[in-house]
Design an enzyme around this catalytic site. Structure first.
Site, PDB file in Angstrom:
ATOM      1  N   CYS A 189       4.482  -0.204  -5.534  1.00  0.00           N
ATOM      2  CA  CYS A 189       4.424  -0.043  -3.968  1.00  0.00           C
ATOM      3  C   CYS A 189       5.654  -1.427  -4.345  1.00  0.00           C
ATOM      4  O   CYS A 189       6.665  -1.293  -4.405  1.00  0.00           O
ATOM      5  CB  CYS A 189       3.053  -0.733  -3.965  1.00  0.00           C
ATOM      6  SG  CYS A 189       2.607  -0.201  -2.272  1.00  0.00           S
ATOM      7  N   HIS A 216      -0.257   3.907  -5.355  1.00  0.00           N
ATOM      8  CA  HIS A 216      -0.977   2.926  -5.848  1.00  0.00           C
ATOM      9  C   HIS A 216      -1.848   4.233  -6.884  1.00  0.00           C
ATOM     10  O   HIS A 216      -2.762   4.431  -7.048  1.00  0.00           O
ATOM     11  CB  HIS A 216      -1.923   2.309  -4.956  1.00  0.00           C
ATOM     12  CG  HIS A 216      -1.448   1.653  -3.734  1.00  0.00           C
ATOM     13  ND1 HIS A 216      -1.522   0.361  -4.018  1.00  0.00           N
ATOM     14  CD2 HIS A 216      -0.934   1.919  -2.869  1.00  0.00           C
ATOM     15  CE1 HIS A 216      -0.592  -0.466  -3.708  1.00  0.00           C
ATOM     16  NE2 HIS A 216      -0.194   0.446  -2.393  1.00  0.00           N
ATOM     17  N   GLU A 235      -4.245   2.857  -9.428  1.00  0.00           N
ATOM     18  CA  GLU A 235      -4.968   1.717  -9.214  1.00  0.00           C
ATOM     19  C   GLU A 235      -6.102   2.515  -7.872  1.00  0.00           C
ATOM     20  O   GLU A 235      -7.316   2.445  -8.349  1.00  0.00           O
ATOM     21  CB  GLU A 235      -5.545   0.155  -8.547  1.00  0.00           C
ATOM     22  CG  GLU A 235      -4.777  -0.119  -7.405  1.00  0.00           C
ATOM     23  CD  GLU A 235      -3.067  -0.440  -7.064  1.00  0.00           C
ATOM     24  OE1 GLU A 235      -3.002  -0.765  -6.161  1.00  0.00           O
ATOM     25  OE2 GLU A 235      -2.610   0.715  -8.077  1.00  0.00           O
TER      26      GLU A 235
END
Length: 265
Positions: A146, A247, A249
């Site tokens: 990001c 992202h 994650e």
């Protein structure tokens, strides 16, 4: 290539050592005491590191009190969303180190540079602590996420700030072209034009999660594209530096696969 065996009742796993080598030295290994067994593989690991390889790529419990592991450092700075990165690494069997210590960052096997925030404030924080020079000088695989991706570029329109300059391209803001174009770009979007081992076992059309108002245009370092208002770089790579605008994650099994692929580099 995955190998598991027992020595003195302690299970040991490695995805690097070749089965033929293990068969050749099985009697020797099994003759070692538990402490000697651990010392032997620590020595192999030191030799392998000097040659740019890893004998042990993940945390491997050799006995209740001793663990050999790959070191993954997560850059600690004034950006949010770091703890979700720590969480996904732990799910993958890696115990990460959250740090802003230059020595630890240089010695780590992998470095992740994540976060959400504002570019000019983040760059000020990095420069005040000398972390800008540290990140530029890293030679092991580094993954920006990001704002981490944006800060790796030459300049960001967010706060009109010069960034790390690892990628010689600028970060620009989305400009709505019609009423339904909302900024920030927020939600799931698909990846296309995948070009890197970072996306091993993934395919064009897989979806990942984005939250951003600024983006990196498609450029010569682009290894994955997405499109919102305009095509943009969903991921970029230059040498040992990888970066994603999305992202991983927060991107479910697809994102977890991308992080695992990075750890396997």
């Amino acid at each position: 290539r995955a190998l598991a065996w027992h020595a003195r009742g302690h299970r040991f796993e490695s995805d690097i050592l070749h089965k033929r080598v293990m068969q050749k030295h099985r009697s020797f290994l099994f003759s070692l005491s538990p402490d000697a067994f651990i010392t032997f593989f620590n020595i192999l690991n030191v030799i392998a590191r000097k040659k740019g390889n890893l004998i042990l790529k993940k945390s491997v419990s050799l006995c209740p009190k001793i663990q050999v592991e790959m070191t993954v450092a997560v850059v600690k700075y004034n950006a949010g969303n770091i703890y979700s990165v720590l969480s996904v690494l732990q799910r993958l069997g890696v115990e990460p180190v959250l740090t802003d210590d230059p020595k630890i960052l240089h010695q780590a096997d992998k470095v992740i540079f994540p976060g959400q925030g504002e570019a000019s404030n983040a760059m000020q924080y990095l420069r005040e602590r000398g972390l800008d020079e540290v990140i530029r000088s890293l030679t092991q695989p580094v993954l920006g996420i990001c704002i981490g991706q944006q800060l790796m570029c030459r300049h960001s329109a967010e706060g009109d700030v010069d960034c790390l300059g690892i990628f010689d391209t600028d970060v620009v803001r989305f400009v709505p072209e019609k009423h339904e174009d909302k900024v920030p770009h927020m939600g799931w979007n698909e990846l296309n034009a995948l070009k890197s081992p970072l996306f091993k076992n993934l395919h064009d059309g897989d979806f990942v999660y984005f939250v951003h108002s600024f983006y990196v245009p498609v450029c010569k370092w682009t290894i994955a594209e997405s499109s919102y208002i305009t095509p943009f770089s969903a991921a970029i790579q230059r040498d040992n530096f990888y970066a994603t605008q999305f992202h991983p994650e927060k991107s479910g099994s697809v994102g977890q696969r991308i992080i695992q692929n990075f750890l396997d580099r």
